[in-house]
Design an enzyme around this catalytic site. Structure first.
Site, short mmCIF file in Angstrom:
data_model
loop_
_atom_site.label_atom_id
_atom_site.label_comp_id
_atom_site.label_asym_id
_atom_site.label_seq_id
_atom_site.Cartn_x
_atom_site.Cartn_y
_atom_site.Cartn_z
N CYS A 1 0.84 -1.19 0.00
CA CYS A 1 0.00 0.00 0.00
C CYS A 1 0.88 1.25 0.00
O CYS A 1 1.86 1.29 0.74
CB CYS A 1 -0.90 -0.03 1.24
SG CYS A 1 -2.06 1.32 1.32
N PRO A 2 0.58 2.21 -0.84
CA PRO A 2 -0.62 2.36 -1.67
C PRO A 2 -0.40 1.94 -3.13
O PRO A 2 -1.26 2.17 -3.97
CB PRO A 2 -0.88 3.86 -1.60
CG PRO A 2 0.51 4.45 -1.62
CD PRO A 2 1.34 3.47 -0.78
#
Length: 80
Positions: free
Chosen positions: A17-18
């Site tokens: 992430c992200p």
């Protein structure tokens, strides 16, 4: 076999992430209406991250998500 044909596959395995969401958005922007993007990820958080992104983004639909061993598969359709 799935009930939809993927237009393109995006491999974001090993990215956290992200990045799976960022790369998914970049790839979906390059597709045309009704194309389906298959996203392959190893980040377990991608299941909720991509679902949340699709729910709040106009022009995309999360068609399906599957866990296949240590790979999470996401199928996103461009709807406009």
């Amino acid at each position: 076999m799935t009930e939809y044909d993927t237009t393109e596959t995006l491999d974001v395995k090993g990215q956290n992430c992200p990045m799976p969401v960022v790369k998914t958005k970049q790839s979906i922007d390059q597709l045309t209406e009704d194309d389906v993007l298959e996203v392959l990820a190893t980040d377990a958080g991608s299941m909720s991250d991509i679902a949340g992104w699709a729910d709040t983004t106009d022009g995309v639909e999360l068609v399906d998500q599957k866990e296949d061993g240590d790979v999470y598969k996401h199928y996103v359709r461009k709807t406009e």
